[in-house]
Design a protein around this motif. Sequence first.
Motif, PDB file in Angstrom:
ATOM      1  N   ARG A   1     -46.898   4.957  45.243  1.00 55.73           N
ATOM      2  CA  ARG A   1     -48.001   4.979  46.236  1.00 55.73           C
ATOM      3  C   ARG A   1     -49.079   3.987  45.831  1.00 55.73           C
ATOM      4  O   ARG A   1     -49.969   3.677  46.625  1.00 55.73           O
ATOM      5  CB  ARG A   1     -48.629   6.385  46.364  1.00 55.73           C
ATOM      6  CG  ARG A   1     -47.765   7.483  46.923  1.00 55.73           C
ATOM      7  CD  ARG A   1     -46.964   7.088  48.112  1.00 55.73           C
ATOM      8  NE  ARG A   1     -45.562   6.919  47.756  1.00 55.73           N
ATOM      9  CZ  ARG A   1     -44.677   6.252  48.482  1.00 55.73           C
ATOM     10  NH1 ARG A   1     -45.028   5.693  49.610  1.00 55.73           N
ATOM     11  NH2 ARG A   1     -43.425   6.131  48.087  1.00 55.73           N
TER      12      ARG A   1
ATOM     13  N   ALA B   1     -35.794   5.073  47.854  1.00 58.78           N
ATOM     14  CA  ALA B   1     -35.955   4.324  46.602  1.00 58.78           C
ATOM     15  C   ALA B   1     -35.212   5.057  45.497  1.00 58.78           C
ATOM     16  O   ALA B   1     -34.938   4.492  44.447  1.00 58.78           O
ATOM     17  CB  ALA B   1     -37.432   4.232  46.261  1.00 58.78           C
TER      18      ALA B   1
ATOM     19  N   THR C   1     -48.391   4.785  53.122  1.00 57.45           N
ATOM     20  CA  THR C   1     -49.257   3.790  52.494  1.00 57.45           C
ATOM     21  C   THR C   1     -50.683   4.239  52.769  1.00 57.45           C
ATOM     22  O   THR C   1     -51.102   4.267  53.925  1.00 57.45           O
ATOM     23  CB  THR C   1     -49.040   2.396  53.119  1.00 57.45           C
ATOM     24  OG1 THR C   1     -47.683   2.008  52.888  1.00 57.45           O
ATOM     25  CG2 THR C   1     -49.960   1.359  52.502  1.00 57.45           C
TER      26      THR C   1
ATOM     27  N   LEU D   1     -50.655  -2.651  48.526  1.00 55.30           N
ATOM     28  CA  LEU D   1     -51.377  -3.779  49.127  1.00 55.30           C
ATOM     29  C   LEU D   1     -51.954  -4.698  48.047  1.00 55.30           C
ATOM     30  O   LEU D   1     -52.459  -5.768  48.336  1.00 55.30           O
ATOM     31  CB  LEU D   1     -52.485  -3.256  50.040  1.00 55.30           C
ATOM     32  CG  LEU D   1     -51.953  -2.500  51.264  1.00 55.30           C
ATOM     33  CD1 LEU D   1     -52.988  -1.569  51.850  1.00 55.30           C
ATOM     34  CD2 LEU D   1     -51.465  -3.464  52.328  1.00 55.30           C
TER      35      LEU D   1
ATOM     36  N   ALA E   1     -42.084   0.554  48.404  1.00 53.34           N
ATOM     37  CA  ALA E   1     -42.933  -0.524  48.970  1.00 53.34           C
ATOM     38  C   ALA E   1     -42.198  -1.835  49.203  1.00 53.34           C
ATOM     39  O   ALA E   1     -42.832  -2.845  49.487  1.00 53.34           O
ATOM     40  CB  ALA E   1     -44.174  -0.773  48.110  1.00 53.34           C
ATOM     41  N   CYS E   2     -40.867  -1.836  49.116  1.00 55.42           N
ATOM     42  CA  CYS E   2     -40.180  -3.110  49.364  1.00 55.42           C
ATOM     43  C   CYS E   2     -40.098  -3.388  50.872  1.00 55.42           C
ATOM     44  O   CYS E   2     -39.763  -4.487  51.286  1.00 55.42           O
ATOM     45  CB  CYS E   2     -38.790  -3.122  48.732  1.00 55.42           C
ATOM     46  SG  CYS E   2     -37.610  -2.087  49.587  1.00 55.42           S
ATOM     47  N   GLY E   3     -40.394  -2.377  51.701  1.00 52.65           N
ATOM     48  CA  GLY E   3     -40.455  -2.631  53.146  1.00 52.65           C
ATOM     49  C   GLY E   3     -39.397  -1.893  53.956  1.00 52.65           C
ATOM     50  O   GLY E   3     -39.209  -2.190  55.141  1.00 52.65           O
TER      51      GLY E   3
ATOM     52  N   LEU F   1     -42.491  -9.400  51.933  1.00 54.21           N
ATOM     53  CA  LEU F   1     -41.901  -8.169  51.389  1.00 54.21           C
ATOM     54  C   LEU F   1     -40.472  -8.429  50.901  1.00 54.21           C
ATOM     55  O   LEU F   1     -39.715  -9.156  51.551  1.00 54.21           O
ATOM     56  CB  LEU F   1     -41.889  -7.071  52.469  1.00 54.21           C
ATOM     57  CG  LEU F   1     -43.264  -6.542  52.885  1.00 54.21           C
ATOM     58  CD1 LEU F   1     -43.147  -5.627  54.097  1.00 54.21           C
ATOM     59  CD2 LEU F   1     -43.928  -5.806  51.728  1.00 54.21           C
TER      60      LEU F   1
ATOM     61  N   SER G   1     -39.116   1.297  55.280  1.00 56.78           N
ATOM     62  CA  SER G   1     -39.467   2.123  56.440  1.00 56.78           C
ATOM     63  C   SER G   1     -40.077   1.313  57.581  1.00 56.78           C
ATOM     64  O   SER G   1     -39.859   1.627  58.749  1.00 56.78           O
ATOM     65  CB  SER G   1     -40.474   3.211  56.045  1.00 56.78           C
ATOM     66  OG  SER G   1     -40.102   3.804  54.848  1.00 56.78           O
TER      67      SER G   1
HETATM   68  N1  LIG Z   1     -50.194   1.933  57.131  1.00 55.46           N
HETATM   69  C1  LIG Z   1     -50.150   0.768  56.462  1.00 55.46           C
HETATM   70  N2  LIG Z   1     -51.270   0.045  56.269  1.00 55.46           N
HETATM   71  C2  LIG Z   1     -51.243  -1.127  55.597  1.00 55.46           C
HETATM   72  N3  LIG Z   1     -50.123  -1.655  55.075  1.00 55.46           N
HETATM   73  C3  LIG Z   1     -48.996  -0.983  55.238  1.00 55.46           C
HETATM   74  C4  LIG Z   1     -48.944   0.265  55.942  1.00 55.46           C
HETATM   75  N4  LIG Z   1     -47.664   0.700  55.916  1.00 55.46           N
HETATM   76  C5  LIG Z   1     -46.965  -0.237  55.250  1.00 55.46           C
HETATM   77  N5  LIG Z   1     -47.749  -1.246  54.849  1.00 55.46           N
HETATM   78  C6  LIG Z   1     -47.357  -2.429  54.068  1.00 55.46           C
HETATM   79  O1  LIG Z   1     -45.943  -2.554  54.131  1.00 55.46           O
HETATM   80  C7  LIG Z   1     -45.391  -2.432  52.817  1.00 55.46           C
HETATM   81  C8  LIG Z   1     -44.036  -1.804  52.907  1.00 55.46           C
HETATM   82  O2  LIG Z   1     -44.167  -0.464  53.330  1.00 55.46           O
HETATM   83  P1  LIG Z   1     -42.881   0.422  53.666  1.00 55.46           P
HETATM   84  O3  LIG Z   1     -43.387   1.777  53.973  1.00 55.46           O
HETATM   85  O4  LIG Z   1     -42.065  -0.279  54.677  1.00 55.46           O
HETATM   86  O5  LIG Z   1     -42.109   0.381  52.271  1.00 55.46           O
HETATM   87  P2  LIG Z   1     -40.910   1.303  51.770  1.00 55.46           P
HETATM   88  O6  LIG Z   1     -39.961   0.441  51.057  1.00 55.46           O
HETATM   89  O7  LIG Z   1     -40.399   2.128  52.886  1.00 55.46           O
HETATM   90  O8  LIG Z   1     -41.660   2.208  50.710  1.00 55.46           O
HETATM   91  P3  LIG Z   1     -41.362   3.732  50.260  1.00 55.46           P
HETATM   92  O9  LIG Z   1     -39.987   3.755  49.659  1.00 55.46           O
HETATM   93  O10 LIG Z   1     -42.432   3.961  49.261  1.00 55.46           O
HETATM   94  O11 LIG Z   1     -41.493   4.573  51.479  1.00 55.46           O
HETATM   95  C9  LIG Z   1     -46.445  -1.672  52.044  1.00 55.46           C
HETATM   96  O12 LIG Z   1     -46.371  -1.923  50.663  1.00 55.46           O
HETATM   97  C10 LIG Z   1     -47.718  -2.235  52.609  1.00 55.46           C
HETATM   98  O13 LIG Z   1     -47.989  -3.490  52.046  1.00 55.46           O
END
Ligand SMILES: Nc1ncnc2c1ncn2[C@@H]1O[C@H](COP(=O)(O)OP(=O)(O)OP(=O)(O)O)[C@@H](O)[C@H]1O
Length: 719
Positions: free
Chosen positions: A410, A200, A367, A414, A70-72, A44, A74
């Motif tokens: 969204r 984001a 996700t 994956l 989705a960069c990771g 990520l 949360s």
């Molecule tokens: N429930 C889940 N099931 C499978 N993979 C997940 C799940 N949650 C997160 N991931 C994986 O972790 C990656 C990062 O998710 P995360 O929610 O940390 O991103 P984010 O930067 O907070 O995104 P956003 O700004 O859209 O909330 C996702 O793209 C996915 O690959």
Amino acid sequence: MAGYNNNDGFWKPSSTSSTADEGDVAAPVFNFSTAPLAQQRMLLPIYKHKRQILYSVEKFGVTVIVGETACGKSTQIPMFLYHNGWCNNGFQIVCTQPRRIAAQTLAARVAKEVGRGPLGAEVGYVVRFADRTSELTKIIYATDGILLREATLADPLLSRYSIVIVDEAHERNLNTDALCGLLKKIRRKRPDLRIVVCSATIDAEAFLDFFISKKDVENTRKQKKRRRWDNAEPDTQPKLSGNNLNEGCIISVDGRLHEVDVLYLEHPTSNYVRTSVETALQICKTSRNNRGCGILCFLPSASEVDEAIRMTQDHLDEFEPGLANHIIILPLYAQLPFNMQARVFRSDTPGSSRIIYSTNISETSVTVPGITHVIDSGMVKLPFFDPKNDFDRLIVVPISKASAKQRSGRAGRLQAGQCYRLYTEEYFRKKMEEATPPEILRTNLSNFILSLKALGVNNILGFDLLDLPSVDALSHGLESLFALGAIDDATALTTIGQDMSSFPTEPRISRMLLESLREECSREVAGVAGALQVQSLFLTPRGSSGRRQQLQIDYEAAVGEFADNSGDHVTYANILQAYDDTHMGREECKEKYVDYVALQKVIEVRNQLLGFLRRFGRVRSLGMATSKERCDAILRCVTAGFFFNVAKLHNDGRYYTIRGTNRILVTPSSSSVFHTHGSHADYIVFCNTHDGSRGGIELTAVSAINPRWLRELAPHYWK
Ligand SMILES: Nc1ncnc2c1ncn2[C@@H]1O[C@H](COP(=O)(O)OP(=O)(O)OP(=O)(O)O)[C@@H](O)[C@H]1O
């Protein structure tokens, strides 16, 4: 079907191929979702910024992190901090989310990634009505409302947390804004508390300026230019007292792991529900030769979600015979019972395509497994306060660019994905607003003021907020709370106000629930409060035009079994009573035109509210009362909360609000009760309003009341 275009050229989804010819042999692609979790994490984009984030949190009081969807953010940031010692000495990390579904699904995912024990062990969540944490829990995902309540009821300095992460801060709902103000206040007393703000799509500078004074920000920026992040090493044992705690820092995280192709309509659509359905079916058709697809389609409201589902079911076979066997269609909106929402997150149907029609409940943070395509209708239903009419109204409006970005994000979580925007690229670039106006500038503030008062904030204007609400909105909120008996004439919280603030409902409903303890009909009134959370408890009769008359007769006969002359509220109570007595199943509900899914949600909410009511008194039911006593008790409770919303029948046969004299129409669902079971009442109370198809404002949840109750129950308001 409408055509789409994107920057790379032109493609119509109805043509056979988008990017590859049929005979092409696809290049081997790394299958991200089946890689071990530890490997997925390291791929990520945020992973490259781990040291930078740890360094910043250690040195600075406030860190604002802006990174692509989705960069990771949360999932990874809480884990980076946990593994770097921020939960030592009994501390915990809390990560807030605007919606419960996000808190629950993120906690489940991170519990798996941490890999030490089930959900509720080291990683857990707390949302309204559900707590999955234990003594072992170090990382907590919670809704922002829950954290506010914790500060109000238990721990004003949030002293068990070393770090509060405010995630999805761009949503700017009332709770996020109140929480940011509160955190700023807490930091004056607890400079060791670290705040991390993530999104984001936020204006990072505005958030930093809010938490840190301008002078400090200037210093920080100068330092930031000089700092070489790659060489900055965080300590292995973080120090709670860093040396720049009055300063803040912004970190940008570029890139995402999987691309999302964005496609726009060539011409605007006049019917976004129909275009959504057509687009979804077309995607399913073109994906069939592969291994199926996952589509998440954003629509503004639950009723449009239901309409899209019906339309899809009607068109499945005529669109392509046999398609129906390979497609699973699911709804996702807040009014669904939790177990139905959870179905969306189980991807256990290999080989089939899934179409999920959703409101903006899944727009941020979540996700949804298996999503390859997003369809964005470009519309959202938002609450607005209409000071002219003194009403809260839910209005369908175009989304902002920030929302569009969240929605497209969204997909591509994956695997690579596509987003179909049901508006033109020109509209997106030239007309769409950058951000949705924050709730504090557009909604009724009575709940917000009540929360702040319960937190001990007496002078709302003196409380630091990201945006100041208008004086009119504030005075209206204060007047409403005064009329409800929640504050006194010096605007101090009363005992009733204190009690109201501990309910997880808006003040009018909290007041109605508290009144039910006095009227000894809490079970019935908690059911009414549950019914106010769903669109309708009745199914609409549907069928071919030849059968329509018969269907209407059947419908009225079925509704008549439950309907009360007084209107909707007692009718709701009657349906719930019938459920309690006979445990109506899905089929029986269908025969009686009762919406089984909505009923399950109402019962879920009723049980949760009864749990709250038990803290304040004995929860009783009016099982043995005469129907007149029962009806009056229920309606007195409704009036105690909703006495602002009263209309009177005029000589022209129409209802006008008593305050403001607006003409109002009663919606068909409510009027069917009146028409079938009694004459028009002189005075009515109503709980919800919306823009009617016949023009003007229409009402739902309407009942006849005795005007004498107004003076008895709301003497400040009705003299
Ligand atoms: N429930 C889940 N099931 C499978 N993979 C997940 C799940 N949650 C997160 N991931 C994986 O972790 C990656 C990062 O998710 P995360 O929610 O940390 O991103 P984010 O930067 O907070 O995104 P956003 O700004 O859209 O909330 C996702 O793209 C996915 O690959």
